[in-house]
Design an enzyme around this catalytic site. Structure first.
Site, PDB file in Angstrom:
ATOM      1  N   ARG A   1     -14.992 -54.570   3.611  1.00  0.00           N
ATOM      2  CA  ARG A   1     -15.454 -55.914   3.953  1.00  0.00           C
ATOM      3  C   ARG A   1     -15.151 -56.877   2.811  1.00  0.00           C
ATOM      4  NH1 ARG A   1     -20.128 -54.179   7.149  1.00  0.00           N
ATOM      5  NH2 ARG A   1     -19.781 -51.967   7.494  1.00  0.00           N
TER       6      ARG A   1
ATOM      7  N   ASP B   1     -20.571 -59.660   4.225  1.00  0.00           N
ATOM      8  CA  ASP B   1     -20.584 -58.192   4.354  1.00  0.00           C
ATOM      9  C   ASP B   1     -20.275 -57.772   5.788  1.00  0.00           C
ATOM     10  OD1 ASP B   1     -23.243 -59.489   4.492  1.00  0.00           O
ATOM     11  OD2 ASP B   1     -23.885 -57.547   5.254  1.00  0.00           O
TER      12      ASP B   1
HETATM   13  P1  AMP Z   1     -26.589 -55.934   9.036  1.00  0.00           P
HETATM   14  O1  AMP Z   1     -27.209 -57.289   9.067  1.00  0.00           O
HETATM   15  O2  AMP Z   1     -27.006 -55.036  10.157  1.00  0.00           O
HETATM   16  O3  AMP Z   1     -25.118 -55.989   8.886  1.00  0.00           O
HETATM   17  O4  AMP Z   1     -27.179 -55.197   7.741  1.00  0.00           O
HETATM   18  C1  AMP Z   1     -27.233 -55.786   6.462  1.00  0.00           C
HETATM   19  C2  AMP Z   1     -27.587 -54.745   5.441  1.00  0.00           C
HETATM   20  O5  AMP Z   1     -28.852 -54.156   5.719  1.00  0.00           O
HETATM   21  C3  AMP Z   1     -26.621 -53.584   5.346  1.00  0.00           C
HETATM   22  O6  AMP Z   1     -26.544 -53.194   4.005  1.00  0.00           O
HETATM   23  C4  AMP Z   1     -27.274 -52.526   6.204  1.00  0.00           C
HETATM   24  O7  AMP Z   1     -26.857 -51.227   5.848  1.00  0.00           O
HETATM   25  C5  AMP Z   1     -28.737 -52.752   5.878  1.00  0.00           C
HETATM   26  N1  AMP Z   1     -29.633 -52.303   6.957  1.00  0.00           N
HETATM   27  C6  AMP Z   1     -29.810 -52.863   8.173  1.00  0.00           C
HETATM   28  N2  AMP Z   1     -30.716 -52.172   8.900  1.00  0.00           N
HETATM   29  C7  AMP Z   1     -31.130 -51.145   8.123  1.00  0.00           C
HETATM   30  C8  AMP Z   1     -32.060 -50.056   8.294  1.00  0.00           C
HETATM   31  N3  AMP Z   1     -32.755 -49.897   9.426  1.00  0.00           N
HETATM   32  N4  AMP Z   1     -32.211 -49.200   7.272  1.00  0.00           N
HETATM   33  C9  AMP Z   1     -31.527 -49.338   6.122  1.00  0.00           C
HETATM   34  N5  AMP Z   1     -30.655 -50.320   5.892  1.00  0.00           N
HETATM   35  C10 AMP Z   1     -30.439 -51.223   6.874  1.00  0.00           C
HETATM   36 MG    MG Z   2     -23.581 -55.431   8.222  1.00  0.00          MG
END
Ligand code: AMP
Ligand code: MG
Length: 495
Positions: A183, A252
């Protein structure tokens, strides 16, 4: 028995230095159950669908078994979330099992999402709710069928374990396939640490993997930046041309390979309105439909910043190069968008006024609250038979006069081309889908699966969306916008 899986892993990312990732296996779950396997994709990847659906295969897809050759890792990355820089994010709930080279010779990542905590989880549980897994499955496969670069979905497995969000939800694991999971935020991770050696290794890895032509030129890192800009510009234009709203265009979530990635509260517009926002977490409308091209540009500027130490030794010179290359984004984007709009309008030639003609239709659609997908689809019918004009007009419920004013201009423009109506309709129907993953349909499918364990609506929706351009009378209802009481105004991360 493990030999049965026989996955031909070749893990190039895991050969990069240890500071690029954390090595760990997925966390096993109580009662894995395969709810969906993408057999066609499995075959394309050179994998045996029967083996994947076997008990051993399902254990692998649930994270309960590490297949031979797999080197599971959680990738490190940083990112700007809603404009704020977070120096360490990383795969908090995803684990890359490994890479395979598919039937077409393309290297593809196979990743589990929702596979348990990692060193990057922060306060998260590392899990995913079945609803969010199925949403990503549906929308990513729909995007692929629409011809839009995207990660793919290979399988969905329920875990037999509840997870806690607003309430208790069934947990699930998605197996995701991507050209890579690198990314803009991956570059930012090393840039934030001043780790130029890692940046160079990462850039070289990306060039070898995604942009090999950049290796042949005098300034490979400049060529890399240029190539990523071209792909992102083309991608975001494609999103706009089908009414897609990603919802969380953080750096990201911006793929260096130019694929749509990290489906969260994403959605397709029904009625056209450029300010449309669905995501419940996007309260300022930062990632509204029409803001996406500007946000992609902003994300690419952040990417360019990370490349500065590679672009030239002299800081001022590096900045000048980065700015010059970034300056090409707009032309790439506009070309892709206007080209796409011409095709959507059934134009075979190029004229000066085409952009204005398209924009004025979009303005009329805003005034009339016309359905974006159906307007273009029915224009295809009208191109072949003016008797169908009324069908288009009927979509401009609020203000049909706006359409009336526009229609003769389009007809006049068409009259300057030799194509007959039938070939124009065929060309338009090949780019204007009839079926998109409408939010109300997605919601119905997710609710049936998550609340009643009924996967029939999910399966039928996937069947419809697999051929978005082909009209099938059995599925006529799927082309329809939502009735008033089923309109979706907000999508929740529900992650
Ligand atoms: P996202 O907005 O889904 O792209 O996630 C943003 C960040 O939060 C990334 O680093 C994901 O791995 C982390 N993340 C999202 N949901 C979870 C979860 N349930 N447990 C751990 N990390 C999470
Ligand atoms: Mg993400």
């Amino acid at each position: 028995m493990d030999a049965l899986l026989g996955l031909p892993f070749d893990n190039s990312y895991a050969r990069l230095p240890e500071r690029f990732y954390a090595r760990l296996a997925p966390t096993p779950v109580a009662a894995p159950r395969l709810v969906k396997l993408n057999e066609a994709l499995a075959e394309q990847l050179g994998l045996d669908p029967g083996a994947l659906a076997s008990p051993q295969g399902v254990e692998m897809l649930a994270g309960n078994r590490v297949a031979p050759g797999s080197e599971p890792i959680a990738l490190a990355y940083a990112g700007h979330q809603f404009g704020n820089f977070v120096p360490q994010l990383g795969d908090g709930r995803a684990i890359l099992l490994g890479e395979v080279v598919d039937r077409d010779g393309r290297r593809r990542d196979i990743q589990l999402k929702g596979s348990g905590p990692t060193p990057f989880s922060r306060s998260g549980d590392g899990r995913a709710a079945v609803g969010s897994v199925l949403r990503e499955y549906i929308v990513s496969e729909a995007m692929a069928a629409l011809g839009i670069p995207t990660t793919r979905s290979l399988a969905a497995v329920t875990t037999g374990e509840p997870i806690w969000r607003d309430g208790e939800l069934p947990g699930a694991v998605l197996t995701r396939v991507a050209s890579s999971h690198i990314r803009v935020g991956t570059f930012q991770f090393f840039a934030a640490r001043g780790d130029t050696e890692a940046l160079r290794l990462l850039a070289d890895h990306v060039i070898a993997r995604h942009y090999p032509q950049a290796r042949e030129v005098a300034e490979p890192y400049r060529a890399l930046f240029q190539a990523v800009i071209a792909r992102q510009a083309s991608l975001v234009a494609k999103w706009l041309l089908v009414g897609f709203i990603h919802g969380v265009m953080n750096t990201d979530n911006c793929s260096i390979a130019g694929e749509t990635i990290d489906y969260g509260p994403c959605a397709f517009m029904d009625a056209y309105n450029p300010e449309t926002v669905f995501s419940s977490i996007d309260q300022q409308g930062r990632y509204a439909y029409a803001h996406q091209p500007g946000i992609a540009h902003w994300n690419l500027a952040r990417f360019g910043e990370t490349l500065l130490p590679l672009l030239a030794e002299d800081g001022d010179k590096a900045l000048a190069i980065a700015n010059e290359v970034l300056g090409t984004y707009r032309a790439h984007y506009v070309d892709a968008l206007i080209g796409g709009l011409r095709r959507k309008l059934g134009l075979f030639t190029e004229e000066e006024g085409d952009a204005a003609l398209a924009q004025d239709l979009l303005n009329a659609m805003t005034d009339g609250q016309a359905d974006f997908t159906l307007t273009f689809r029915r224009l295809g019918e009208a191109a072949a038979d003016p008797a169908a004009d009324a069908e288009v007009r009927g979509l401009f419920e609020n203000k049909p006069e706006s359409f009336d004013a526009w229609l003769p201009r389009w007809r006049d423009r068409l009259s300057r081309e030799p194509q007959d109506g039938a070939s124009r309709r065929a060309a338009m129907h090949a780019v204007n889908p009839l079926y998109i993953p409408r939010n109300h349909r997605v919601e119905l499918a997710l609710t049936a699966a998550a609340e009643r364990g009924d996967y029939a609506p999910f399966e039928e929706l996937l069947t419809v969306l697999a051929k978005p351009y082909e009209e099938r009378p059995d599925f006529a209802a799927y082309a329809e916008p939502p009735p008033e009481d089923q309109r979706v105004y907000r999508t929740f991360c529900g992650t």
